[in-house]
Design an enzyme around this catalytic site. Sequence first.
Site, PDB file in Angstrom:
ATOM      1  CG  HIS A 165      -1.740   1.344   0.984  1.00 42.31           C
ATOM      2  ND1 HIS A 165      -3.040   0.974   0.001  1.00 42.31           N
ATOM      3  CD2 HIS A 165      -2.256   2.382   1.789  1.00 42.31           C
ATOM      4  CE1 HIS A 165      -3.449   2.388   0.676  1.00 42.31           C
ATOM      5  NE2 HIS A 165      -3.021   2.668   1.289  1.00 42.31           N
ATOM      6  CD  GLU A 197      -8.056  -2.209   1.009  1.00 42.75           C
ATOM      7  OE1 GLU A 197      -9.163  -1.718   0.540  1.00 42.75           O
ATOM      8  OE2 GLU A 197      -6.712  -1.543   0.723  1.00 42.75           O
ATOM      9  CG  ASP A 224      -7.049   1.449   3.149  1.00 44.06           C
ATOM     10  OD1 ASP A 224      -7.288   1.542   3.268  1.00 44.06           O
ATOM     11  OD2 ASP A 224      -6.116   3.060   3.238  1.00 44.06           O
TER      12      ASP A 224
END
Length: 535
Positions: A157, A204, A178
């Site tokens: 991420h 997520e 994330d």
Amino acid sequence: MAGIECLVLGAGQEVGKSCVIVTIGGKRIMFDCGMHMGYLDERRYPDFSRIPNATDFTKSITCIIITHFHLDHIGALPYFTEVCGYDGPIYMTYPTKALAPLMLEDYRKVMVDRRGEEEQFSSQNIVDCLKKVTAVDLRQTVKVDDELEIRGYYAGHVIGAAMFYAKVKDSALVYTGDYNMTPDRHLGAASIDKFLHLDLVISESTYATTVRESKYAREREFLKVVHQCVANGGKVLIPTFALGRAQELCILLDDYWERMNLNNIPIYFSAGLTLQANMYYKMLIGWTSQKVKDSYATRNAFDFKHVCSFERSMLNDRGPCVLFATPGMISGGFSLEVFKQWAPSEINLITLPGYCVAGTVGHKLMSGKATKIQVDKETQVDVRCKIHQLSFSPHTDSKGIMDLVKFLSPKNVILVHGEKPKMAKLKGKIESELGIKCYDPANNDVVHITSPHYVKIDATKAFIENCINPNAKSFDSKVEGTSDLSSKGTGSSPVKETYDKRVAEGILVMDKTKRPKAVHQDELLSVLQVKRTQT
């Protein structure tokens, strides 16, 4: 049965202000403390008043865990600690602790100093907040107290992003924050242990129904539209946050500029924030992809040859250029200022490299062929430039989410950080294909997860030996239509079969020590100190 309770204060059926309060084994953990980039009113922050015992957050919350430095995951933290008064433990990785102050201060300057918004927290609040933070390494097991332990895992991420495992007694969960299941040019793919025996995964779901095409195809398309624009004398605006996609796309463009010999066309970064961020990226090479680490001895991937800083005075300069301007999504700040100036020209290009939250200018541009954009009460912008949307998002796609859930095999899944209709489809897919109970709560919803409660017991030697020794049983069965070459018939044949029914059969008793113990049935009376009577 013990249970896990999840109060979703943010990112419930939306992308923004991630904040989930998890109660597990009597401990209460706040995962992320973000703000919503699309709101300027009370919807900007999670509704902290819904936390149990909200009059004293330090007593109510055992600890806070921040997964990464993006504002929708950390933007409300200084407000919660310095204004609301939380003074307990806060955990995040070393890169997140290093880079979070840059993001928070840049946001504060944009909102207060330039836009004149009411100040939610001061520069000193940011400093004081970060002093409370304990930085952790990946895969480092941290004992928050005698019962709660946490551990971070690499999430991809952005640099420093981590998934967090939390365990209290027999209950365990993973909160992903994330993450990205595929590597890119400067970060590796998410990585986590397999056999964690999880009651729950909170994941997520930004791209809940999207399966992205090849990374190389996306890169070729991006480079093609940018090159066409500058070759025709146009300016390219790439609204992006200073940390993450900016570095990824700079590596890509810097390499392309070198190969195509485009030395006469400048690539700019707005302001000094990203230059400062690049300095941290150079220092944090160990958190990047293997390719970046392998080439570090000969060249630092973040020493960009064709990228330089941009000053406001250059905004109306003639000639083609590429400009990275913060913040992403064109939610305010310098990227909005540049948009107002460059959008009316047909030869210019705005390329949106990632997800844009509802309510932002970026989201309006992505939603259709907009010819006019109302950016505030007084200003409407004619949009004649080309708009290009391309997913260089650092979020995993639908396939990546399914792969992670299948890999971890939790008993339950909660989806957050996504759009309601898409989350519903992914929820159905997880339940039908993986057979795992899945939830997609809205903001302020509470989800109750049941989890088994295990009790340690003693066992006698006789009980253990009985469990180990074979317990063979025999039975007759008939096999229909045997076709052995020595057999002339095709009828039923009786067959003697055996099976080993090795089952832990015993009796659970509580002795004088008040500890539960499993005993063999033949020793029950002696354990209870009862004499056998003859009848």
